[in-house]
Scaffold this motif. Structure first.
Motif, short mmCIF file in Angstrom:
data_model
loop_
_atom_site.label_atom_id
_atom_site.label_comp_id
_atom_site.label_asym_id
_atom_site.label_seq_id
_atom_site.Cartn_x
_atom_site.Cartn_y
_atom_site.Cartn_z
N ASP A 46 0.84 -1.20 0.00
CA ASP A 46 0.00 0.00 0.00
C ASP A 46 0.87 1.25 0.00
OD1 ASP A 46 -2.12 -1.71 0.19
OD2 ASP A 46 -2.90 -0.91 2.07
N ARG A 55 -4.61 8.67 4.22
CA ARG A 55 -5.26 8.06 3.05
C ARG A 55 -4.27 7.14 2.36
NH1 ARG A 55 -5.50 12.48 -1.84
NH2 ARG A 55 -3.61 13.62 -1.33
N ARG A 56 -4.81 6.07 1.74
CA ARG A 56 -3.92 5.09 1.14
C ARG A 56 -4.48 4.54 -0.16
NH1 ARG A 56 -2.02 0.71 4.44
NH2 ARG A 56 -1.90 2.22 6.15
N TRP A 57 -3.57 3.97 -0.93
CA TRP A 57 -3.91 3.34 -2.20
C TRP A 57 -3.42 1.91 -2.14
CZ3 TRP A 57 -2.24 8.11 -1.26
CH2 TRP A 57 -2.96 9.19 -1.77
N GLY A 58 -4.33 0.95 -2.28
CA GLY A 58 -3.97 -0.45 -2.25
C GLY A 58 -3.52 -0.93 -3.62
N GLU A 63 -8.15 4.85 -4.09
CA GLU A 63 -7.86 5.68 -2.91
C GLU A 63 -8.86 5.39 -1.80
OE1 GLU A 63 -7.91 10.39 -1.67
OE2 GLU A 63 -7.31 9.85 -3.72
N ARG A 64 -8.33 5.16 -0.58
CA ARG A 64 -9.17 4.95 0.60
C ARG A 64 -9.23 6.23 1.43
NH1 ARG A 64 -8.24 0.33 -2.42
NH2 ARG A 64 -9.69 -1.30 -1.72
N ALA A 65 -10.30 6.35 2.22
CA ALA A 65 -10.58 7.59 2.96
C ALA A 65 -9.50 7.91 3.97
CB ALA A 65 -11.93 7.46 3.65
N SER A 66 -9.49 9.18 4.39
CA SER A 66 -8.52 9.68 5.35
C SER A 66 -9.23 10.46 6.44
CB SER A 66 -7.50 10.58 4.64
OG SER A 66 -8.17 11.70 4.07
#
Length: 358
Positions: A46, A55-58, A63-66
Motif C-alpha cells: 500500500d 489516506r492510502r492506495w492499495g 484511494e481509501r478515505a482519510s
C-alpha cells in the motif's frame, strides 16, 4: 490483476499508462488522486499519505478515505519499522509525532529563519532496535535525540553548539551514524556525519564537525546527500566552490561516495545536470530535479530517466523562495518508485540493479 503488488505486475486500473514516457526505465503508471499528495510511504504493497490524514492506495489503485489533521502540514518522515511518522510543515515550526493514526506528542522547532530552510527531523533505529527521534526542538543548531515513544531525552548534558543550520537529517540504515545536510552563512550548503554511540555518551559530539575529515573534504557547496548503506554516503555538490585547484576533495557539480571505513572518497564523478534530491538504491541513486533520473554512483552515468514525470526543481535545504521538496518513496524491493504529481501518483518500475562484487 493487481496494480502494483510486485515488480512487473502492473495492470489496468483507474490509472493511465505511458509506455513511451521513460528512457531506459520500466513500466510507468499514474494513479488518480482526489487531492494533491504531500507525503508518500510504502506500507507493504500500500501507499500511504500521512500528511493527507493516512489516506492510502492499495494494489487495486483505489484511494481509501482519510482523517483530517487540522494543521497546515505538507511533509512527513517515517520510522524504519513504519510504525511511527512525523508530519510537519517543511518551512514551519510545528509537527506531530504519530503512532499510526494515534497522536504521540506535538513537536516544535525554533522560529529562527524557520521560513528559510527545511524542518530538521528524522526517525531512525539504533543498533539495539530502539527507534529514536532526532530533531532541533529548542535551537536551530542543537541536535537532540529522543526515545520515540516515551520522549525521553537521550542527549542530556553540556552543549557547545556551533553556528550551523541543521537540516535534512537521516540516521544510517545500521543506526550507527547521523547525517545532516544543512547550511551555514553566507548561505552555503554543508554535510556532516556524527557517530551516534559517541553522541549518546557525550552529546557535545553533535556540536562538533563530526567524523568527515576536512582533508580531503569537499571543495564545493553540498546540495544533497543520502546514505547508500551503513558505510557509504552519497554527496552531490552544486556550482559554488571554495578552491579551483585540482585536489582529492569533492569538487563542484560532482556526485561522490564517501566510505566511513576507508575514510576516503571511493567514487567522484562529474555530472552535466542538476542532481537535486537523492534517494538511495544500492549502487544507484534516484535524482529528483525536473524529472527523476537513476544514476550509477560508481560512474555518475544516468541509467534511466523519466522526462514526463515532473518534480520540483529544488536544490539544497535552504532558500528564501521556497520550492517544495519532491515527494517520492522507494519500495523496499528497490524496484517500485512512487512519485507525487500535481494530480496523481506516478509508479515507476526501476530497472533491476546489476550485481557488483564488493
Amino acid at each position: 490483476m493487481a496494480l502494483f503488488r510486485r515488480p512487473g505486475a502492473f495492470g489496468a486500473a483507474p490509472s493511465c499508462a505511458f509506455g513511451d514516457a521513460m528512457k531506459g526505465g520500466g513500466v510507468l503508471i499514474v494513479l488518480k488522486v482526489t487531492a494533491e499528495v504531500q507525503s508518500l510511504a510504502w506500507d507493504g504493497d500500500d501507499l500511504v499519505d500521512a500528511v493527507g490524514g493516512g489516506r492510502r492506495w492499495g494494489p487495486d489503485g483505489v484511494e481509501r478515505a482519510s482523517i483530517s489533521r487540522g494543521f497546515p502540514f505538507d511533509r512527513s518522515v517515517v520510522s524504519p519499522s513504519g510504525r511511527y511518522s512525523v508530519v510537519h510543515a517543511e518551512r514551519g515550526t510545528e509537527a506531530l509525532l504519530l503512532d499510526g493514526d494515534r497522536l504521540v506528542r506535538e513537536l516544535n522547532r525554533s522560529d529562527y529563519h524557520a521560513a528559510d530552510f527545511d524542518y530538521p527531523v528524522a526517525l531512525g533505529a539504533l543498533p539495539d532496535g530502539r527507534e529514536v527521534l532526532v530533531h532541533c526542538p529548542e535551537e536551530y543548531n542543537v541536535l537532540e535525540i529522543e526515545d520515540v515513544e516515551s520522549g525521553e531525552r537521550l542527549t542530556r548534558g553540556e552543549r557547545q553548539p556551533k553556528d550551523v543550520f541543521h537540516s535534512r537529517l537521516a540516521v544510517s540504515p545500521d543506526g550507527t551514524h547521523l547525517l545532516s545536510a544543512g547550511w551555514v552563512w553566507h548561505p552555503y550548503g554543508v554535510v556532516e556525519v556524527f557517530d551516534l554511540a559517541d553522541a549518546l555518551t557525550a552529546p557535545a559530539v553533535l556540536d562538533g564537525h563530526g567524523v568527515l575529515p576536512m582533508d580531503p573534504g569537499i571543495d564545493a557547496e553540498v546540495v544533497s546527500a543520502c546514505w547508500l548503506d551503513g558505510d557509504r554516503v552519497a554527496v552531490a555538490t552544486g556550482e559554488e566552490f571554495l578552491d579551483d585547484e585540482e585536489t582529492p576533495a569533492l569538487g563542484p557539480r560532482q556526485l561522490g561516495v564517501w566510505s566511513l571505513s576507508a575514510m576516503r572518497w571511493i567514487h567522484r564523478n562529474k555530472v552535466d545536470f542538476t542532481i537535486g534530491t537523492l534517494i538511495a538504491r544500492g549502487d544507484t541513486v534516484v535524482s529528483l530535479y525536473g524529472n527523476p533520473r537513476l544514476i550509477d554512483v560508481t560512474t555518475g552515468a544516468v541509467v534511466a530517466e523519466w522526462p514526463t514525470v515532473e518534480v520540483p526543481r529544488r536544490e539544497g535545504s535552504y532558500g528564501v523562495t521556497h520550492i517544495p521538496t519532491p515527494v517520492a518513496a522507494l519500495h523496499p524491493d528497490g524496484i517500485r518508485l512512487a512519485v507525487a504529481q500535481p494530480d496523481g501518483i506516478a509508479i515507476i518500475a526501476l530497472p533491476e540493479e546489476p550485481h557488483r562484487p564488493r
